[in-house]
Design a protein around this motif. Sequence first.
Motif, PDB file in Angstrom:
ATOM      1  N   UNK A 431      10.786  -7.193  -5.626  1.00 61.58           N
ATOM      2  CA  UNK A 431      10.161  -6.089  -4.894  1.00 61.58           C
ATOM      3  C   UNK A 431       8.656  -6.272  -4.693  1.00 61.58           C
ATOM      4  N   UNK A 432       8.231  -7.515  -4.406  1.00 60.67           N
ATOM      5  CA  UNK A 432       6.816  -7.750  -4.164  1.00 60.67           C
ATOM      6  C   UNK A 432       6.485  -7.861  -2.681  1.00 60.67           C
ATOM      7  N   UNK A 433       7.487  -7.645  -1.820  1.00 64.77           N
ATOM      8  CA  UNK A 433       7.261  -7.726  -0.378  1.00 64.77           C
ATOM      9  C   UNK A 433       7.477  -9.103   0.196  1.00 64.77           C
ATOM     10  N   UNK A 434       7.867 -10.084  -0.639  1.00 66.95           N
ATOM     11  CA  UNK A 434       8.168 -11.439  -0.181  1.00 66.95           C
ATOM     12  C   UNK A 434       9.600 -11.785  -0.555  1.00 66.95           C
ATOM     13  N   UNK A 435      10.256 -12.547   0.315  1.00 74.02           N
ATOM     14  CA  UNK A 435      11.666 -12.850   0.118  1.00 74.02           C
ATOM     15  C   UNK A 435      11.859 -14.082  -0.755  1.00 74.02           C
ATOM     16  N   UNK A 436      12.814 -13.982  -1.675  1.00 73.48           N
ATOM     17  CA  UNK A 436      13.303 -15.149  -2.396  1.00 73.48           C
ATOM     18  C   UNK A 436      14.533 -15.682  -1.668  1.00 73.48           C
ATOM     19  N   UNK A 592      11.967  -1.079  10.683  1.00 72.14           N
ATOM     20  CA  UNK A 592      10.673  -1.720  10.458  1.00 72.14           C
ATOM     21  C   UNK A 592       9.840  -0.820   9.567  1.00 72.14           C
ATOM     22  N   UNK A 593       9.169  -1.398   8.577  1.00 67.42           N
ATOM     23  CA  UNK A 593       8.314  -0.644   7.659  1.00 67.42           C
ATOM     24  C   UNK A 593       6.941  -1.307   7.613  1.00 67.42           C
ATOM     25  N   UNK A 594       5.902  -0.511   7.759  1.00 68.81           N
ATOM     26  CA  UNK A 594       4.535  -1.020   7.734  1.00 68.81           C
ATOM     27  C   UNK A 594       3.914  -0.727   6.364  1.00 68.81           C
ATOM     28  N   UNK A 595       3.460  -1.796   5.676  1.00 71.39           N
ATOM     29  CA  UNK A 595       2.806  -1.645   4.383  1.00 71.39           C
ATOM     30  C   UNK A 595       1.330  -1.299   4.573  1.00 71.39           C
ATOM     31  N   UNK A 596       0.676  -0.779   3.520  1.00 71.50           N
ATOM     32  CA  UNK A 596      -0.737  -0.399   3.656  1.00 71.50           C
ATOM     33  C   UNK A 596      -1.646  -1.540   4.086  1.00 71.50           C
ATOM     34  N   UNK A 597      -1.306  -2.782   3.736  1.00 69.19           N
ATOM     35  CA  UNK A 597      -2.143  -3.910   4.137  1.00 69.19           C
ATOM     36  C   UNK A 597      -1.872  -4.369   5.569  1.00 69.19           C
ATOM     37  N   UNK A 598      -0.995  -3.660   6.281  1.00 69.57           N
ATOM     38  CA  UNK A 598      -0.687  -3.992   7.667  1.00 69.57           C
ATOM     39  C   UNK A 598       0.536  -4.866   7.849  1.00 69.57           C
ATOM     40  N   UNK A 599       1.076  -5.410   6.772  1.00 65.48           N
ATOM     41  CA  UNK A 599       2.235  -6.287   6.877  1.00 65.48           C
ATOM     42  C   UNK A 599       3.456  -5.498   7.345  1.00 65.48           C
ATOM     43  N   UNK A 600       4.225  -6.100   8.251  1.00 62.08           N
ATOM     44  CA  UNK A 600       5.414  -5.465   8.796  1.00 62.08           C
ATOM     45  C   UNK A 600       6.657  -6.084   8.159  1.00 62.08           C
ATOM     46  N   UNK A 601       7.502  -5.247   7.552  1.00 62.21           N
ATOM     47  CA  UNK A 601       8.766  -5.691   6.983  1.00 62.21           C
ATOM     48  C   UNK A 601       9.895  -5.308   7.934  1.00 62.21           C
ATOM     49  N   UNK A 602      10.789  -6.248   8.231  1.00 59.93           N
ATOM     50  CA  UNK A 602      11.865  -5.991   9.193  1.00 59.93           C
ATOM     51  C   UNK A 602      13.217  -6.329   8.556  1.00 59.93           C
TER      52      UNK A 602
END
Length: 663
Positions: A431-436, A592-602
Amino acid sequence: MESSSNPFVKRIAAIAISALLFVFAWVHRPVRASASRSLVADGKFNFIRYELPTLPGPQQKVRRVNPSLANISGWISAVGAAIALNDIDGDGLPNDVCYVDTRTDQVIVEPAPGTPARYRAFTLDPSPLRVDQQTVAPMGCLPGDFDEDGRIDLLVYYWGRTPIIFLNRYEAKQQESLSTASFQPVELVPDGGKWFTNAAILADLDGDGHADILVGNYFPDGAEILNSNSSHVEHMQDSMSHAFNGGGKHFLLWQPPKPGVPVVFREVTPEIQVGNYQPASPSMREDILHGWTLAAAAADLNGDLLPEVYIANDFGPDRLLENLSRPGELKFRLLVGKRSFFMPKSKVLGRDSFKGMGAEFADINGDGRLDILVSNITDEFALEESNFAFISTNSRLADESGYAQFQDQSEELGISRSGWSWDIKAADFDNDGKLEIVQATGFLNSANSQQGIDRWPELHEIAMGNDVLLQHPKQWHRFQGSDALSYHNSTPFYVQDDSGRYEDVSQEIGLSHQYAGRGIAVADVDGNGLLDFAIANQWGTSEFYKNASKTPGASLTLKLLLPTDPAKRQFRVVDSAAGQVPGSPAIGACADIRLPDGKLLVEQVDGGNGHSGKSSFELHFGLGAQPASLEYPVELKWRSRDGQMRSRKLALAAGRYSIVLGE
């Protein structure tokens, strides 16, 4: 005489070029980074291993096969293990497992290990439909709401016959627990036939608001591969790199039910535009749709809510089909990548000559666009091909000349080689916003207690032989149950470092591997915000890995549903604490979800992408270390039951939500 015509000069030039290519390959080889311990030191990747039960029944370690295939019975017996995680009993959590145990050829349903024992493990019984156990074997279990009543049904596909849909008739108030009797078997294709299926997915292919079915077959339709009494002589692939004599691809469109027929699918023949691709066989359609398919995946890559289709083929080029369909009519355009000067042809999308074994859509580089992961045979000093990481290079699917805008970056990402690879899944386990990334690997284990004879030298000889001989099984070396190929492969678990490169940390986190893996399924089975996964093993005990991360970030889980009750079609967001929400999985819906740092998760609702592993329908987003009260902008896009494109924007805090995509 000019130096250009001097044989000695030419030889020196050839040696220099070869040396340059060797250095290039060496520099770009996948290396094991020294930072692996720092990636797992805080215990954020921690799994508890469970074994799935084996039910009583006659056991086998190799299949009965057609006499003409007897000398390669071990090779023929190398597929069939499969697994799915989903909410089969309707309790609101994807905490049920459907898996194929190849040792008994049983399709088993049971509660996921570590969850409450809500019912006893049982097998799916196809009777009164006919399944000849001497010539038919199950190959996979695809969950889906095929009759759109809100309950998860199970489509089982086979070698030796057409698929069967097991309609879920379970009513918690009427039955004590889920059991064999809870399912009604019905034919997907009433006329029957002999299919040899290794890939099946759900996707709304024609954009009418209803999930359709794509079935990808391996051996040619009508063959008698598992009939040990047959006098028919079977054939293998007619090339190691451009084989087009495999099974058909069957596109089945959802139809309204008829009186007495609860579920109806109509097979259609799609129109396919060729574009820049020049087919290798005289018949364009045979070329494109008759590869030896082991995996399939579907996802919308250009924002029109029509899913593109990726077909992963053994012994030849994979296929990416751009979707140009409309309700009731299927139309695709074949897309291939454009080759650059330093790019080998075999690593160009759609032009590869490798062994496509698994496929997955995921945003690997975090740019808000889906990429394509593909597993291949990648054993070092063996068939050292390459896994693919086709990274999207543009928001447009194809450029003005019609070339697909994807480029393989598996070498740069560190995931090019992993063994004899099958299913591949990308998910955020910490759950760190990066995919394994996790892969199932391994091919042929000895059926005996001993290690068995390593047959790689023989396979090398076959791979380098004449294609004219390859299709004749008698020309093959022996590959039987007592032999071994790539039995030593581990289960890669790739973690991304700060530079964006992936590293396999399976050894550091104690990910054991005793068998040859095939399918991988991912789901949060207990709703605690952590993704778990399961592996189906060929001729061995399948495994479930419970996520016990010690330092995870926050997460947001969405269960997107289409309404099944005509009286309750309003748009609703329901917190998981409210319990089960009726509805049918919105296959292909996007979030789509936008994180506070601007990163877009799809993410998109996955209809069974891959080889033989089927993940749950829930969308899972890792949010990292964020305040619990923080709300995130979420945009949803979907097709309603009338085929209309719809969207909705909202703000949600971390947690689990069921969302009815109504009016």
